[in-house]
Design an enzyme around this catalytic site. Sequence first.
Site, PDB file in Angstrom:
ATOM      1  CG  ASP A 121     -37.804  -6.195  10.329  1.00  0.00           C
ATOM      2  OD1 ASP A 121     -37.208  -6.768  11.262  1.00  0.00           O
ATOM      3  OD2 ASP A 121     -37.769  -4.961  10.167  1.00  0.00           O
ATOM      4  CG  ASP A 150     -29.594  -5.748   8.788  1.00  0.00           C
ATOM      5  OD1 ASP A 150     -29.999  -6.166   9.887  1.00  0.00           O
ATOM      6  OD2 ASP A 150     -29.688  -4.558   8.437  1.00  0.00           O
ATOM      7  CD  GLU A 184     -33.084  -3.402  13.364  1.00  0.00           C
ATOM      8  OE1 GLU A 184     -32.143  -2.695  13.773  1.00  0.00           O
ATOM      9  OE2 GLU A 184     -33.278  -3.631  12.141  1.00  0.00           O
ATOM     10  CG  ASP A 211     -29.809  -6.622  18.741  1.00  0.00           C
ATOM     11  OD1 ASP A 211     -30.004  -7.500  17.882  1.00  0.00           O
ATOM     12  OD2 ASP A 211     -30.531  -5.606  18.834  1.00  0.00           O
ATOM     13  CG  HIS A 457     -29.825  -1.581   5.108  1.00  0.00           C
ATOM     14  ND1 HIS A 457     -30.377  -0.529   5.807  1.00  0.00           N
ATOM     15  CD2 HIS A 457     -30.013  -2.675   5.872  1.00  0.00           C
ATOM     16  CE1 HIS A 457     -30.868  -0.966   6.951  1.00  0.00           C
ATOM     17  NE2 HIS A 457     -30.653  -2.270   7.012  1.00  0.00           N
TER      18      HIS A 457
END
Length: 484
Positions: A121, A150, A184, A211, A457
């Site tokens: 996502d 990301d 996430e 991760d 983001h």
Amino acid sequence: MKKILAGLAAALVLFVAVLLARASMLRSRQVAARPVADLPVDVRGAAEHLAGALRFRTVARPDGLPAEPAEMAGLDRYLDATFPRVHTALSREVVADYSLLYTWRGADPALPPLLLLSHLDVVPVEGGWSVPPFSGCIADGWIWGRGALDDKMGVVGALEAVELLLARGYRPRRTVLLAFGHDEEVGGHRGAAAVAELLRRRGVKPELLLDEGGIVGAGLIQGLAAPVAFVATAEKGYVSLALTVRAPAGHSSMPPPQTAIGILAAALARLESHPMPARIAGPTAESFATLAPEMPFGARVLLGNLWLFEPLAVRVLEAAPASNATIRTTGAITVIQGGVKDNVLPSEARAVVNFRILPGDSIAGVEAHVRSTIAERRIQLSRYGTTATEPSAASPTAAPAFQLLARTIREVLPGVVVTPNLLSGATDSRHYAAALGALPYRFVPMRLAAADLARIHGTDERLGVANFAEIVRFYAQLLRNGAS
């Protein structure tokens, strides 16, 4: 008097000598490694595979479901078609409707597996992009699009690496698990939590849990010319608090001394001007100890003697948001609401403050700090949202898993300095740590300069074409080193 001055001078000389000696005795903690030369990656082909994945609008909603289920299904079909060897040799399970779990069974099932995490996502998009954010454009040496950093590059990078190894006839001795959550960006409560619970029921105890989170930073450490691989060994906690003021509504021509908005604004100003105390501890202190031997001598004197120079180091670190986040619990005012019309006194005003909690602090401590700082009985304090997590435990750097990561990084990226680090964000790894009792590490070798950090983001998210090939090579070498 002369004897006293002479004694003071001698003491000062001795004191300075101790500082210099401590700096001189620092020894590098970097792992010796030979560069890898036998993992050729189809640079253009890999870039096109990532670009294709970026064209799917897999934005997660606050409830943990995809905004457009058809887009998530389309990405699933795309991965199936793009990596045929993976989908022939590995078993694939769909968990919680959208998350994916791949299992590459090793020759020795008694060995604990490697578990690599990423997520499918992405966050929503705001305007101002140079290219359409879901175009998957490849231009000027960059792969552009939401998810390039990301975290679709982690999904496609891991699958690309397994596809490469399968093409070379490689078979792991240790089982490899690839887990890709679908929510996430909104906490991972449906996707990662469900996959982690499934693995717990199966008794999985991974040898390595990796991760996203850490990066390769260029020019982020003043005085250090070499790129730095920041392997996050811990992540900060998370809580958002709502501050609400209620007051009588009325006509703005007859206002009280303070409106609801005025009361709230004054409290927020106090909160911003009185942050929680700073300290150099945990992964941040260990990072400085690791970086100090690689620094110029003046910086080695400072970092090698933090028992004396910590207040000075704190003042330097406070000057930049990224470094300030490594030394204190931070609070950011992210939402403010109040008022309905210019001539009506607001009956309610509310603000939301998001806190990222330093290891050693706690949610209860944050709440106590807010109450004592605002010192305002007219403000009601409450939790906001469904996500609230305490800071994670720190994963040890002496563990074989960290040493495996450090050696692999330096094999694939010669000359890079590897250091532990504190992650100011949150990842899906916390669900797996809780369910499996494993201590995670967080790292993907994305090469980012200071100006690139805002792209995560933000607008114009992009990843270098050549850098993505390095990411693929990193995953492939990690599997060869860890699963052979």
